[in-house]
Design a protein around this motif. Structure first.
Motif, PDB file in Angstrom:
ATOM      1  N   ARG A 188      -8.850  20.363  12.590  1.00  0.00           N
ATOM      2  CA  ARG A 188      -9.709  19.232  12.213  1.00  0.00           C
ATOM      3  C   ARG A 188      -9.727  18.158  13.296  1.00  0.00           C
ATOM      4  O   ARG A 188      -8.935  18.181  14.239  1.00  0.00           O
ATOM      5  N   ARG A 189     -10.645  17.226  13.127  1.00  0.00           N
ATOM      6  CA  ARG A 189     -10.784  16.118  14.065  1.00  0.00           C
ATOM      7  C   ARG A 189     -10.732  14.789  13.315  1.00  0.00           C
ATOM      8  O   ARG A 189     -11.244  14.660  12.201  1.00  0.00           O
ATOM      9  N   TYR A 190     -10.111  13.836  13.942  1.00  0.00           N
ATOM     10  CA  TYR A 190     -10.021  12.475  13.433  1.00  0.00           C
ATOM     11  C   TYR A 190     -11.412  11.845  13.489  1.00  0.00           C
ATOM     12  O   TYR A 190     -12.186  12.113  14.396  1.00  0.00           O
ATOM     13  N   SER A 191     -11.741  10.998  12.517  1.00  0.00           N
ATOM     14  CA  SER A 191     -13.039  10.332  12.546  1.00  0.00           C
ATOM     15  C   SER A 191     -13.003   9.071  11.692  1.00  0.00           C
ATOM     16  O   SER A 191     -11.967   8.737  11.102  1.00  0.00           O
ATOM     17  N   PHE A 192     -14.150   8.408  11.590  1.00  0.00           N
ATOM     18  CA  PHE A 192     -14.278   7.242  10.721  1.00  0.00           C
ATOM     19  C   PHE A 192     -13.909   7.577   9.277  1.00  0.00           C
ATOM     20  O   PHE A 192     -13.485   6.711   8.519  1.00  0.00           O
ATOM     21  N   PHE A 193     -14.103   8.828   8.897  1.00  0.00           N
ATOM     22  CA  PHE A 193     -13.949   9.220   7.505  1.00  0.00           C
ATOM     23  C   PHE A 193     -12.688  10.042   7.228  1.00  0.00           C
ATOM     24  O   PHE A 193     -12.367  10.296   6.068  1.00  0.00           O
ATOM     25  N   TYR A 194     -11.999  10.452   8.283  1.00  0.00           N
ATOM     26  CA  TYR A 194     -10.802  11.278   8.099  1.00  0.00           C
ATOM     27  C   TYR A 194      -9.766  10.851   9.127  1.00  0.00           C
ATOM     28  O   TYR A 194      -9.824  11.243  10.283  1.00  0.00           O
ATOM     29  N   THR A 195      -8.810  10.033   8.684  1.00  0.00           N
ATOM     30  CA  THR A 195      -7.786   9.491   9.569  1.00  0.00           C
ATOM     31  C   THR A 195      -6.436  10.137   9.287  1.00  0.00           C
ATOM     32  O   THR A 195      -6.305  10.975   8.388  1.00  0.00           O
ATOM     33  N   CYS A 196      -5.436   9.699  10.036  1.00  0.00           N
ATOM     34  CA  CYS A 196      -4.074  10.205   9.824  1.00  0.00           C
ATOM     35  C   CYS A 196      -3.606   9.938   8.398  1.00  0.00           C
ATOM     36  O   CYS A 196      -2.922  10.772   7.781  1.00  0.00           O
ATOM     37  N   ASN A 197      -3.995   8.794   7.861  1.00  0.00           N
ATOM     38  CA  ASN A 197      -3.576   8.444   6.510  1.00  0.00           C
ATOM     39  C   ASN A 197      -4.394   9.168   5.449  1.00  0.00           C
ATOM     40  O   ASN A 197      -3.900   9.418   4.345  1.00  0.00           O
ATOM     41  N   THR A 198      -5.632   9.511   5.780  1.00  0.00           N
ATOM     42  CA  THR A 198      -6.418  10.354   4.877  1.00  0.00           C
ATOM     43  C   THR A 198      -5.722  11.701   4.719  1.00  0.00           C
ATOM     44  O   THR A 198      -5.629  12.250   3.610  1.00  0.00           O
ATOM     45  N   TRP A 199      -5.239  12.249   5.827  1.00  0.00           N
ATOM     46  CA  TRP A 199      -4.522  13.530   5.794  1.00  0.00           C
ATOM     47  C   TRP A 199      -3.296  13.448   4.893  1.00  0.00           C
ATOM     48  O   TRP A 199      -3.063  14.334   4.060  1.00  0.00           O
ATOM     49  N   SER A 200      -2.499  12.402   5.043  1.00  0.00           N
ATOM     50  CA  SER A 200      -1.283  12.254   4.230  1.00  0.00           C
ATOM     51  C   SER A 200      -1.626  12.037   2.764  1.00  0.00           C
ATOM     52  O   SER A 200      -0.965  12.588   1.867  1.00  0.00           O
ATOM     53  N   ASN A 201      -2.631  11.235   2.501  1.00  0.00           N
ATOM     54  CA  ASN A 201      -3.075  10.995   1.133  1.00  0.00           C
ATOM     55  C   ASN A 201      -3.535  12.305   0.483  1.00  0.00           C
ATOM     56  O   ASN A 201      -3.197  12.600  -0.668  1.00  0.00           O
ATOM     57  N   ASN A 202      -4.269  13.101   1.235  1.00  0.00           N
ATOM     58  CA  ASN A 202      -4.725  14.389   0.715  1.00  0.00           C
ATOM     59  C   ASN A 202      -3.557  15.351   0.490  1.00  0.00           C
ATOM     60  O   ASN A 202      -3.580  16.155  -0.443  1.00  0.00           O
ATOM     61  N   ALA A 203      -2.545  15.266   1.358  1.00  0.00           N
ATOM     62  CA  ALA A 203      -1.356  16.116   1.188  1.00  0.00           C
ATOM     63  C   ALA A 203      -0.679  15.822  -0.147  1.00  0.00           C
ATOM     64  O   ALA A 203      -0.260  16.745  -0.867  1.00  0.00           O
ATOM     65  N   LEU A 204      -0.569  14.548  -0.478  1.00  0.00           N
ATOM     66  CA  LEU A 204       0.051  14.163  -1.746  1.00  0.00           C
ATOM     67  C   LEU A 204      -0.769  14.662  -2.924  1.00  0.00           C
ATOM     68  O   LEU A 204      -0.232  15.247  -3.875  1.00  0.00           O
ATOM     69  N   LYS A 205      -2.073  14.453  -2.886  1.00  0.00           N
ATOM     70  CA  LYS A 205      -2.924  14.883  -4.002  1.00  0.00           C
ATOM     71  C   LYS A 205      -2.955  16.404  -4.121  1.00  0.00           C
ATOM     72  O   LYS A 205      -2.953  16.937  -5.237  1.00  0.00           O
ATOM     73  N   TYR A 206      -2.968  17.096  -3.001  1.00  0.00           N
ATOM     74  CA  TYR A 206      -2.993  18.564  -3.013  1.00  0.00           C
ATOM     75  C   TYR A 206      -1.752  19.130  -3.698  1.00  0.00           C
ATOM     76  O   TYR A 206      -1.808  20.167  -4.354  1.00  0.00           O
TER      77      TYR A 206
END
Length: 231
Positions: A188-206
């Motif tokens: 994946r690539r970092y962007s306005f809509f998917y940041t390092c913290n988006t990844w971690s937040n998604n990891a928790l929800k997943y």
């Protein structure tokens, strides 16, 4: 003076400001919406942590358990110290330029920010080993079940780029933050809509933990856990 050009420029600027404002408003609002944790009677079988340095959020886990030995996925020998006497591993995802060139916000440059925001550069996993964890406002323990941990493991391993043998691709660099960390190529690539913290937040929800509906920064994760339990 060409008023038509000035008028078009003014409209363009107004549209840009409007879109930027809407983006900030939506991001702010979504970070306050809690996605609750799933119910699981086996919480407490494994303790994980969320850890922030004020920029990135890492997911912290025991190095070894019956489900995985993280030192096999991300070898101790890839760190400067090569110290194998470690008890925890912290893993985060992010833009490679951010990770390797911006240890602090003061190091941010327009070039790096532009490339990251528009998904131009590639991403990396940052892996750090620790002997112990200290709970506090920036490090919060979350008790989870083995089933949930298995999902978290899958999420993290699926974020790696791997070679022909299925091994993580180590990034040769002098940009380590300390003696016990290393970097690996990520998907994946970092962007306005998917940041390092988006990844971690998604990891928790997943993995069945609570999190924000969507967040770009670490506060959007930690506000749902500070002064409350992990459930």
């Amino acid at each position: 003076m060409n008023w038509k050009i000035i008028r078009k420029a003014g409209i363009g600027l107004g549209v840009f400001i409007g879109i930027t404002g809407l983006y900030i408003l939506v991001a702010w609002a979504c970070s306050y919406i809690t996605i609750p944790a799933e119910k699981d009677d086996h919480r407490g079988e494994v303790d994980i942590y969320i850890l922030t340095n004020g920029m990135h959020t890492d997911i912290v886990m025991p190095v070894r358990s019956e489900l995985i030995d993280w030192s096999l996925a991300f070898p101790f020998d890839d760190t400067i110290s090569k110290d194998s006497v470690q008890n925890y591993v912290a893993i985060g995802w992010g833009d490679k330029g951010f990770y390797m060139e911006i240890p602090e916000w003061s190091d941010l440059t327009f070039r790096i920010a532009f490339r990251a925001a528009f998904g131009i550069s590639s991403s990396a996993l940052h892996v750090t080993y620790y002997k112990r964890m200290y709970e506090g406002q920036d490090c919060i323990k979350i008790p989870i079940s083995k089933d949930q941990y298995q999902r978290l493991i899958r999420y993290i391993l699926d974020s790696r780029q791997t070679d022909g043998n299925g091994n993580a691709i180590y990034i040769e660099t002098d940009a380590q933050y300390d003696m016990n960390d290393s970097f690996y190529e990520a998907k994946r690539r970092y962007s306005f809509f998917y940041t390092c913290n988006t990844w971690s937040n998604n990891a928790l929800k997943y993995s069945g933990q609570k999190g924000a509906l969507w967040t770009l920064n670490y506060q959007g994760i930690f506000r749902h856990y500070r002064n409350s339990s992990g459930s």
